[in-house]
Design a protein around this motif. Structure first.
Motif, PDB file in Angstrom:
ATOM      1  N   ALA A 113       0.834  -1.205   0.000  1.00  0.00           N
ATOM      2  CA  ALA A 113       0.000   0.000   0.000  1.00  0.00           C
ATOM      3  C   ALA A 113       0.867   1.253   0.000  1.00  0.00           C
ATOM      4  O   ALA A 113       1.993   1.252   0.478  1.00  0.00           O
ATOM      5  CB  ALA A 113      -0.920  -0.003   1.217  1.00  0.00           C
ATOM      6  N   ILE A 114       0.316   2.324  -0.548  1.00  0.00           N
ATOM      7  CA  ILE A 114       1.030   3.596  -0.576  1.00  0.00           C
ATOM      8  C   ILE A 114       0.895   4.258   0.796  1.00  0.00           C
ATOM      9  O   ILE A 114      -0.193   4.301   1.363  1.00  0.00           O
ATOM     10  CB  ILE A 114       0.455   4.523  -1.663  1.00  0.00           C
ATOM     11  CG1 ILE A 114       0.604   3.858  -3.033  1.00  0.00           C
ATOM     12  CG2 ILE A 114       1.140   5.882  -1.645  1.00  0.00           C
ATOM     13  CD1 ILE A 114      -0.043   4.645  -4.148  1.00  0.00           C
ATOM     14  N   PRO A 115       2.019   4.751   1.377  1.00  0.00           N
ATOM     15  CA  PRO A 115       1.919   5.420   2.679  1.00  0.00           C
ATOM     16  C   PRO A 115       0.965   6.610   2.613  1.00  0.00           C
ATOM     17  O   PRO A 115       0.999   7.388   1.664  1.00  0.00           O
ATOM     18  CB  PRO A 115       3.356   5.884   2.950  1.00  0.00           C
ATOM     19  CG  PRO A 115       4.214   5.011   2.088  1.00  0.00           C
ATOM     20  CD  PRO A 115       3.387   4.713   0.872  1.00  0.00           C
ATOM     21  N   ILE A 116       0.103   6.708   3.603  1.00  0.00           N
ATOM     22  CA  ILE A 116      -0.835   7.826   3.667  1.00  0.00           C
ATOM     23  C   ILE A 116      -0.739   8.478   5.032  1.00  0.00           C
ATOM     24  O   ILE A 116      -0.249   7.891   5.985  1.00  0.00           O
ATOM     25  CB  ILE A 116      -2.287   7.366   3.417  1.00  0.00           C
ATOM     26  CG1 ILE A 116      -2.696   6.313   4.468  1.00  0.00           C
ATOM     27  CG2 ILE A 116      -2.451   6.797   2.023  1.00  0.00           C
ATOM     28  CD1 ILE A 116      -4.155   5.936   4.400  1.00  0.00           C
ATOM     29  N   GLY A 117      -1.216   9.683   5.137  1.00  0.00           N
ATOM     30  CA  GLY A 117      -1.196  10.371   6.415  1.00  0.00           C
ATOM     31  C   GLY A 117      -1.825  11.733   6.273  1.00  0.00           C
ATOM     32  O   GLY A 117      -1.913  12.290   5.175  1.00  0.00           O
ATOM     33  N   LYS A 118      -2.293  12.286   7.366  1.00  0.00           N
ATOM     34  CA  LYS A 118      -2.849  13.627   7.353  1.00  0.00           C
ATOM     35  C   LYS A 118      -2.494  14.304   8.675  1.00  0.00           C
ATOM     36  O   LYS A 118      -2.251  13.630   9.689  1.00  0.00           O
ATOM     37  CB  LYS A 118      -4.367  13.597   7.149  1.00  0.00           C
ATOM     38  CG  LYS A 118      -5.139  12.973   8.296  1.00  0.00           C
ATOM     39  CD  LYS A 118      -6.645  13.050   8.043  1.00  0.00           C
ATOM     40  CE  LYS A 118      -7.433  12.481   9.217  1.00  0.00           C
ATOM     41  NZ  LYS A 118      -8.891  12.597   9.005  1.00  0.00           N
ATOM     42  N   PRO A 119      -2.455  15.632   8.700  1.00  0.00           N
ATOM     43  CA  PRO A 119      -2.105  16.322   9.942  1.00  0.00           C
ATOM     44  C   PRO A 119      -3.090  15.994  11.055  1.00  0.00           C
ATOM     45  O   PRO A 119      -4.301  15.988  10.850  1.00  0.00           O
ATOM     46  CB  PRO A 119      -2.195  17.806   9.546  1.00  0.00           C
ATOM     47  CG  PRO A 119      -2.055  17.822   8.064  1.00  0.00           C
ATOM     48  CD  PRO A 119      -2.687  16.559   7.584  1.00  0.00           C
ATOM     49  N   ALA A 120      -2.558  15.690  12.222  1.00  0.00           N
ATOM     50  CA  ALA A 120      -3.410  15.358  13.366  1.00  0.00           C
ATOM     51  C   ALA A 120      -2.620  15.568  14.650  1.00  0.00           C
ATOM     52  O   ALA A 120      -1.386  15.598  14.647  1.00  0.00           O
ATOM     53  CB  ALA A 120      -3.905  13.922  13.284  1.00  0.00           C
ATOM     54  N   ILE A 121      -3.356  15.731  15.745  1.00  0.00           N
ATOM     55  CA  ILE A 121      -2.740  15.742  17.068  1.00  0.00           C
ATOM     56  C   ILE A 121      -2.701  14.294  17.538  1.00  0.00           C
ATOM     57  O   ILE A 121      -3.734  13.630  17.589  1.00  0.00           O
ATOM     58  CB  ILE A 121      -3.545  16.606  18.055  1.00  0.00           C
ATOM     59  CG1 ILE A 121      -3.657  18.042  17.535  1.00  0.00           C
ATOM     60  CG2 ILE A 121      -2.883  16.613  19.438  1.00  0.00           C
ATOM     61  CD1 ILE A 121      -4.556  18.926  18.376  1.00  0.00           C
TER      62      ILE A 121
END
Length: 431
Positions: A327-335
């Protein structure tokens, strides 16, 4: 946004922990982009106490939960030493961080505390955790003690490497809409072997549908019963091998989760919540959006508290996650939840007392929450022994910069550039 506009709201206050305040940041940005006048601010409220950073010393609710749980744990400790024949396995709320368990251990002095952060750092396997507990039971038996109290956080099971990998495999199968009844047959060979090794009740709980954030339902997984079951099996094995000659091991399991949520709040939490509400009003009146209300110097008397507003983006980061092979690494800004600092003063204090807690039955009975008189103004132990003063450090930095500017304008110019670089990249740490 439609509701905010229909109600003509000037401000919206989001009350919650890491997830709620991450949502607050996203919502604030969306409303600004849509030219909606409603300002969005956050307030740090979480029973788990895992919303901690340089701006937030603790959260509303943490003190109350720890006080109530510590009273329940101390009751169990007294029962254990009275009966003299049971080991109590107590699971506490906390999800991925062990803040509640650490604070309760410092308040009630149980015999053992298994922290998820320790297990994760040392990469302990499930059987290594079991052997660690059994070694403690055996050491106490040599002193003629066949009772004890053990604390564990609910997130411990995810801190054990092979259990985390198994949970991730099950999560991926859930995400691929594999029926629950077919998940055991779709596991990889090693995961299937581990799954079959576990007691039937744990298998059922691991297959439960996930939380809304795709995480396992940790509060529904009876980790304390799993540990008690495996410890009993290991102690029976040691008895047969002649390595253990004490009394038969017997356990009693508890999950102290929701009992504390219905308690009247402590004086500290009442004062803290009131001040944060007052700050939120001023933030909205000043037109701030995407900020969190914060209070510094909480370990001091209320009149020495320092109020502020911190941008939510300063607490956010992007983490990469892999979901499934290839899978392609994913991420979003979060605390993100803040784990226990294993180099901090609170953990150091626990390590200093660990051997005494294990062998000496050094139980402490803090009693119920007090609202007046002695003890009514008590604060979390982990808060009082930590020396955190971010605003004070910033003021000290400004003072040093003023001295540098007065003595050497060229050096001050270089420092100013570094400071501006820090503001734009968030990669500079003041020392």
């Amino acid at each position: 946004m439609t509701t905010c506009q229909d109600l003509n709201l000037d401000g919206l206050v989001i009350v919650g922990g890491v997830t709620s305040n991450s949502d607050a940041a996203q919502l604030a940005e969306t409303l600004v982009q849509k030219n909606c006048k409603t300002k969005v601010v956050g307030v740090p409220v979480s029973l788990n106490g895992d919303l901690k950073n340089q701006f937030v010393e603790t959260t509303v609710g943490f003190d109350t939960v720890c006080k109530v749980n510590s009273q329940l744990i101390s009751n169990v400790c007294l029962d254990a030493i009275s009966a003299g024949k049971y080991y109590y396995f107590v699971r506490l709320m906390g999800r991925k961080a062990s803040h509640v368990a650490l604070e309760c251990a410092l308040q009630s002095h149980p015999n053992m505390l298994i922290m998820g952060e320790e297990v994760a750092l040392s990469k302990l396997t499930l059987m290594e955790v079991i052997n660690k507990i059994c070694d403690g039971v055996q050491a106490r038996a040599e002193l003629g003690k066949h009772h004890g109290v053990l604390l564990i956080p609910e997130g411990l099971i995810e801190s054990i490497p092979e259990m985390y990998a198994l949970i991730q495999e099950i999560s991926n199968l859930h995400n691929n809409n594999v029926p629950v009844t077919e998940i055991p047959t779709q596991l990889s060979p090693w995961a299937a072997a581990l799954f079959q090794f576990l007691p039937p009740f744990i298998r059922r709980e691991l297959l439960l549908h996930q939380e809304s954030d795709n995480s396992a339902q940790l509060s529904q997984i009876d980790t304390e019963q799993l540990l008690a079951h495996l410890v009993e099996a290991e102690m029976i094995k040691r008895t047969k091998e002649g390595r253990y000659k004490g009394k038969k091991f017997s356990s009693v399991c508890h999950f102290f989760g929701y009992q504390a949520r219905g308690s009247l709040p402590s004086n500290f939490d009442c004062d803290y919540a009131y001040v944060l509400g007052h700050i939120s009003l001023h933030m909205i009146a000043a037109g701030l959006t995407g900020y969190m209300a914060t209070v510094a110097n909480l370990k001091d008397p209320v009149h020495k508290w320092r109020c502020a507003a911190a941008p939510l983006t300063a607490m956010m980061s992007v983490r990469r996650h892999l979901r499934g092979p290839g899978a392609i690494p994913i991420g979003k800004p979060a605390i993100h939840p803040s784990p226990i600092d294993l180099k901090g003063k609170a953990y150091e204090l626990l390590r200093e007392k660990a051997s005494s807690f294990l062998l000496d039955d050094f139980y402490r009975t803090p009693g119920g929450i007090q609202f007046e008189g002695p003890g009514s103004d008590a604060k979390p132990i982990t808060l009082t022994i930590e020396d955190q003063d971010y605003m004070g450090d910033i003021e000290m930095l400004k003072l040093y910069l003023d001295k540098v500017r007065a003595r050497n304008p060229v050096a001050f110019c270089c420092l100013s550039r570094v400071s501006n670089y820090a503001k734009t990249t968030n990669e500079f740490t003041y020392r």
